[in-house]
Structure formats: structure tokens, C-alpha cells
Motif scaffolding. Sequence first.
Motif, PDB file in Angstrom:
ATOM      1  N   GLN A 185     -41.772  71.234  -5.428  1.00 36.80           N
ATOM      2  CA  GLN A 185     -42.320  71.607  -4.156  1.00 36.80           C
ATOM      3  C   GLN A 185     -41.572  72.991  -3.840  1.00 36.80           C
ATOM      4  N   ARG A 186     -42.334  74.044  -3.861  1.00 35.69           N
ATOM      5  CA  ARG A 186     -41.595  75.364  -3.657  1.00 35.69           C
ATOM      6  C   ARG A 186     -42.155  75.891  -2.212  1.00 35.69           C
ATOM      7  N   PHE A 187     -41.355  76.693  -1.963  1.00 41.18           N
ATOM      8  CA  PHE A 187     -41.644  77.601  -0.394  1.00 41.18           C
ATOM      9  C   PHE A 187     -41.546  79.034  -0.697  1.00 41.18           C
ATOM     10  N   VAL A 188     -42.241  79.974  -0.354  1.00 43.38           N
ATOM     11  CA  VAL A 188     -42.275  81.261  -0.371  1.00 43.38           C
ATOM     12  C   VAL A 188     -42.037  82.018   0.866  1.00 43.38           C
ATOM     13  N   ALA A 189     -41.557  83.238   0.971  1.00 41.47           N
ATOM     14  CA  ALA A 189     -41.458  84.307   1.839  1.00 41.47           C
ATOM     15  C   ALA A 189     -42.511  84.028   3.320  1.00 41.47           C
ATOM     16  N   GLY A 190     -42.188  83.738   4.198  1.00 43.82           N
ATOM     17  CA  GLY A 190     -43.227  83.545   5.301  1.00 43.82           C
ATOM     18  C   GLY A 190     -43.524  82.137   5.757  1.00 43.82           C
ATOM     19  N   ASP A 191     -43.262  81.148   4.908  1.00 51.73           N
ATOM     20  CA  ASP A 191     -43.431  79.809   5.017  1.00 51.73           C
ATOM     21  C   ASP A 191     -42.772  79.352   6.429  1.00 51.73           C
ATOM     22  N   ARG A 192     -43.587  78.515   6.957  1.00 55.15           N
ATOM     23  CA  ARG A 192     -42.820  77.913   8.168  1.00 55.15           C
ATOM     24  C   ARG A 192     -42.027  76.752   7.464  1.00 55.15           C
ATOM     25  N   VAL A 193     -40.916  76.212   7.972  1.00 60.60           N
ATOM     26  CA  VAL A 193     -40.274  75.213   7.121  1.00 60.60           C
ATOM     27  C   VAL A 193     -39.165  74.496   8.495  1.00 60.60           C
ATOM     28  N   LEU A 194     -38.668  73.447   7.988  1.00 67.47           N
ATOM     29  CA  LEU A 194     -37.537  72.822   8.835  1.00 67.47           C
ATOM     30  C   LEU A 194     -36.148  72.807   7.744  1.00 67.47           C
ATOM     31  N   ALA A 195     -35.233  73.366   8.366  1.00 70.01           N
ATOM     32  CA  ALA A 195     -33.818  73.433   7.550  1.00 70.01           C
ATOM     33  C   ALA A 195     -33.327  72.110   8.114  1.00 70.01           C
ATOM     34  N   VAL A 196     -32.991  71.172   6.895  1.00 67.00           N
ATOM     35  CA  VAL A 196     -32.555  69.850   7.345  1.00 67.00           C
ATOM     36  C   VAL A 196     -31.222  69.414   6.770  1.00 67.00           C
ATOM     37  N   TRP A 197     -30.476  68.689   7.425  1.00 65.46           N
ATOM     38  CA  TRP A 197     -29.239  68.230   6.667  1.00 65.46           C
ATOM     39  C   TRP A 197     -28.555  66.874   7.237  1.00 65.46           C
ATOM     40  N   GLN A 198     -27.781  66.063   6.743  1.00 60.99           N
ATOM     41  CA  GLN A 198     -27.136  65.098   7.530  1.00 60.99           C
ATOM     42  C   GLN A 198     -25.875  65.759   8.171  1.00 60.99           C
TER      43      GLN A 198
END
Length: 340
Positions: A318-331
Motif C-alpha cells: 500500500q503506497r501513498f503519494v504527495a497530497g494524500d490525506r493520511v493518519l500518522a500512527v504510533w504506539q
Amino acid sequence: MALVELRNLHKTFGSVTAAADVTLDIESGEFITLLGPSGSGKTTVLRMIAGFETPDSGSIHLSGADITQMPPFDRDVNTVFQDYALFPHMTAQENVEYGLRTRKVPKLQRAAQAREAIASVKLAHAADRLPHQLSGGQRQRIALARALVLRPKVLLLDEPLGALDRQLREEMQVELKTIQREAGITFIFVTHDQDEAMRMSDRIVIFNEGRVEQVGTPEQVYERPATRFVAGFLGAANILDGEAARKVLGRPATVSIRPERMRLQPSTYTASGGETAVAATVREAAFVGANTVYVVDTDDGVRLSISRTNTQSPGQDQRFVAGDRVLAVWQQSHLAEIPA
């Protein structure tokens, strides 16, 4: 009692402080690395242990004996340098025998000991070659054999792999660690290469501006950096403090989180217990072979770096590209609190 004890070592060169109150215990049989940027004091400390520099104050003990003022040739230590320092007119065998000859070891005995040392570095077939007939890695191994044949209590290695190309350097890292383990001799290794230190060391001593910032196993100094300098120097890190910490964490803090401890999820992802999820936009995505490195900007304007291992077959990740809306997730447990 530690094998090597450094107590409050201080050394200046003119107006430059090369070592400031350095205190350290080194155990018998340990592979310990002095790591830091150029000018951080690591080589000066090594040279003081060797006897090539004398501290302005402080003490050095070896097996309980004070060797602070002892000349180099009277110390039960030996040094391997980056430039190998082999005698060009002597064969590999003769180079390895040289130290034994100066100690008046009988000819047959020193020849046998030299052959054994050369065999330990896997170069028995090259014993009769001159240095110019050996590759860089072979010359380095002969220099190592020459030091090991004297069976010092401590072997000091000053950037010994710095002149080798990357592939040979990585091969020698494995060999050095194997030789050290088999010989059972304490190695004190100096490098500015973080990966090299992480790969080879039982413990790492991180220097900055003449001072020891942190001492610990590779895992300890990487996962739980004690200072902001360590977090930033030893691998990539997202360091959040001040306003950035308040925006992302909702509280004042100084923390570090490694890019590989974070991941990106689609904006529709629902965080589970123990996770933090921050809305962001992908600014940059870079494929770098084993990993894809993302740079994202959170909605509050904080920039984060996130690294993901490319584990799937080409085209299946699964890849994301510039401009994608995402969530940065961490424990949350992956955050390392840095003392103020």
C-alpha cells in the motif's frame, strides 16, 4: 573491578577542550565503541588509554594498576590504526613476528605464534606476501594479527575500517567481531559511523564536545536516548518539544520517536488502544530500496518523517503519494522521553 577504569579524564589542546571529566568502566572481554562526530573527543580518549597523550588531570587504571603516566610500550595494550602501519619490506609473516622479536621471543616460538595469529584472521595462504601484494582488507587483517599475537589485555582500534570500501567494510565488521569473540580480548573501537557501532558493539559510548552523552547497549542508546544530541545523532529521529510537542501530544514534553516506529494509515483508519493517530498530508514519498520514506505535515503544521519497510512484492505494498490525506500512527510506548 573493571578491566579499564577511566576517572575524570580532562584534556585540552590550547583553548580546545578535547575531553571533559570523562569517567568510564570497561569490562574484560567487552567490545566497546567510542562513537561521536569529528572533534568530539573519542580519539583523544583512546590515545590517552594508549599512552600517546597524557591527561591534564584524572586517572587511567588497567587491571587495578595506575597507568596514567606510564609510557606506551610499558602498557599491556596494543593499537591498530587506519593506515595499517605495516613495514613495506617485510612479508605478512615477518610483520606479525616483529613485536615478538622485539620482546626476544625465540625464533621458532615466534614463528609458530605468528602463523597461529595469521590463521586466526584467515590469511594463512598469504603469509609470505609483501603488503603491496595484499588487498586493503587483507592488510587490515594482518595489522590485526600483528596486534593480537602479543595477546594484549586491551586492543585499541582507531577507525581501522575507515579506508575500506563499503562492501569490504561490512565484511570486516563481521570478521572483527568474530575474531574478538574468539580471542576473548577487550576491544576499544573508535568510529564516527553509527551503523558500524550498532552492528559490532556490546556497548556504545557516545561523545559530544569532549563529554560522554550516554553509555549503553546499542538497543538502549537507540531506543531510549538520554539527550537530544543522542536522539539526533544515532539514526533518524522525530524530536518533538515546545510548541510542536503541545500540538502533537497535547502536553509539554521533549520526546523522540524513530521514523520506523511510526506508520501511515488512510484517513478513515480508527486508532486502537495505546495508539496515537494524527491527521496529516503527505508532502513527499521516496522509495529507497528496502524502505519507503515519507515526509508528512500534520494539520497543526508539524513535520514528521515516517519510514516503512517494503515487505511485499513490487506493486503490492500500500503506497501513498504527495497530497494524500493520511493518519500518522504510533504506539504511545514507542515515544522516548528525553530529560530536559
